[in-house]
Design an enzyme around this catalytic site. Structure first.
Site, PDB file in Angstrom:
ATOM      1  N   LYS A  20      19.618  19.884 -27.987  1.00 39.05           N
ATOM      2  CA  LYS A  20      19.670  18.236 -27.762  1.00 39.05           C
ATOM      3  C   LYS A  20      18.712  17.643 -28.996  1.00 39.05           C
ATOM      4  O   LYS A  20      17.851  18.337 -29.318  1.00 39.05           O
ATOM      5  CB  LYS A  20      18.791  18.312 -26.393  1.00 39.05           C
ATOM      6  CG  LYS A  20      18.862  16.916 -25.907  1.00 39.05           C
ATOM      7  CD  LYS A  20      18.174  16.835 -24.665  1.00 39.05           C
ATOM      8  CE  LYS A  20      17.935  15.299 -23.874  1.00 39.05           C
ATOM      9  NZ  LYS A  20      17.180  15.386 -22.606  1.00 39.05           N
ATOM     10  N   SER A  97      19.464  12.706 -18.949  1.00 41.45           N
ATOM     11  CA  SER A  97      19.695  12.485 -20.271  1.00 41.45           C
ATOM     12  C   SER A  97      20.273  13.497 -21.157  1.00 41.45           C
ATOM     13  O   SER A  97      20.959  13.211 -22.194  1.00 41.45           O
ATOM     14  CB  SER A  97      18.400  12.042 -20.836  1.00 41.45           C
ATOM     15  OG  SER A  97      17.618  13.283 -21.102  1.00 41.45           O
ATOM     16  N   SER A 121      16.834  15.399 -16.184  1.00 41.94           N
ATOM     17  CA  SER A 121      17.619  15.146 -17.261  1.00 41.94           C
ATOM     18  C   SER A 121      18.537  16.443 -17.580  1.00 41.94           C
ATOM     19  O   SER A 121      19.322  16.445 -18.508  1.00 41.94           O
ATOM     20  CB  SER A 121      16.933  14.961 -18.670  1.00 41.94           C
ATOM     21  OG  SER A 121      16.386  13.430 -18.165  1.00 41.94           O
TER      22      SER A 121
END
Length: 371
Positions: A20, A97, A121
């Site tokens: 990420k 997210s 997330s």
């Protein structure tokens, strides 16, 4: 629309790992999925601490994945870098997210992905994309070199197509990690029942039945209060983490994230202290529940992933954020519904129980596969 903010060409036998883009990689800028951050970013001087195990194991980093901007959102929609396409249905949100991490795994572009989880997330995009995700115990995985959102909630954990992939992910994060022996049917789980789509509820119940675990329905009236307290504290800390960026370049932050930061800036001290007191009471409540049962079970989401224009519904439909308020680990696991989309089961454990949690998840996964 894109899964990765940066792609890398790799070859060799190592595990394919997606990272990420709020986790520092030496020599690469960290964008946090945000234009304002990207324009100010410099190449990171070193890797984030959580990458050390993967580097030592020879993992092949295939790219830095897209995300809901600044990790402050549940839909995965990103106005600057595009929105990763949900492989189950491109008309649906990928979840956030950690949207790019979920899609990279679900499409087979990575064996394991690292995500972050502050209010769901990892678990929310795992549920939206039909994969598995693990929110780790707060403080278990170092956050040195990880873009902060809400430091008292932030965690890093693995995402994969199945529990075996999550075990591999934990072995990369912690080279000494070893999953516990399978628990078999000798578990007692507490079933929490927030209002949910009947198909999802039935899928969770069917998976538990097939696992042959002893299942007790629990009434936890503090759950809704914990959701409110966590939501408030998250945006308050998010404002503190990003206030300089918001002041210097508000136009470089998307409208939805900018509004959440504004909410965090407007909370008074008394309101914040009441929420902190609520957090302490909630942690005591959770501790008490784990004296009665081995694990807690809810749906990850009470609805199926909504359309791209209805993604904000996930804020109400998530069952994830009280877990972050407590600081305990939780596993998100797809369960078949008999329809075109899977449901997702959330298995919540006491602090530091990832070894047992993944063993239980492996048993549950095998049982659900017999449906």
């Amino acid at each position: 629309m894109t899964t990765f903010i940066t792609r890398y060409e790799t070859a060799g036998p190592g595990v394919r790992l997606a990272v990420k883009d709020l986790i520092d990689m030496e020599g690469q800028p960290t964008t946090a999925g945000c234009r304002a951050a990207a324009e100010r970013a410099h190449p990171a001087p070193s890797d984030a601490a959580c990458l050390a195990g993967a580097r030592a194991a020879g993992a092949r980093i295939v790219g830095r994945t897209n995300l809901h901007e600044l990790a402050l959102g549940v839909t995965g929609v990103n106005p600057w870098f595009g929105t990763p396409v949900n492989p189950l249905d491109p008309a649906l949100v990928p979840g956030g997210s950690s949207s790019g991490s979920a899609v990279a795994v679900a499409t087979g572009e990575a064996d394991v992905a690292y995500g972050s989880d502050t209010g769901g997330s990892i678990r929310i995009p795992a549920a939206c994309c039909g994969i598995a995700g693990l929110k780790t115990t707060w403080g278990r995985v170092s956050l040195d070199g990880v873009w902060p959102l809400s430091p008292s909630f932030d965690t890093v954990g693995p995402m994969a197509r199945d529990v075996g992939g999550l075990v591999l992910g934990m072995e990369l994060l912690e080279p000494a990690f070893s999953v516990a022996s399978a628990p078999g049917a000798d578990l007692v789980v507490g079933r929490l029942r927030p209002p949910a789509d009947p198909l999802i509820d039935a899928a969770v119940d069917d998976a538990l039945s097939r696992a042959e675990w002893t299942c007790r329905d629990l009434d936890v009236p503090e759950w809704d209060r914990a959701t409110r307290d966590a939501g408030l504290l998250l945006v308050v800390e998010a404002w503190e983490s990003n206030r300089v960026l918001a002041a210097e370049d508000p136009a470089g932050i998307g409208a939805d994230v900018r509004e959440r930061l504004r909410m965090g800036s407007s909370c008074d001290a008394a309101t914040i202290e009441r929420a902190r007191d609520g957090q302490r009471r909630w942690q005591t409540t959770i501790k008490g529940l784990f004296t009665q049962v081995d694990f807690l079970v809810t749906p990850t989401l009470t609805i199926f992933p909504p359309g791209l224009d209805q993604g904000s519904e996930l804020l109400i439909a998530r069952c994830t954020i009280p877990v972050n308020l407590a600081g305990v680990p939780a596993l998100s696991l797809p369960v078949p519904t008999g329809g075109p989309l899977p449901g997702s089961l959330q298995l919540i454990g006491p602090p530091g129980s990832e070894e047992r949690l993944l063993a239980a998840g492996r048993w549950l996964e095998s049982a659900a596969a017999s449906a």
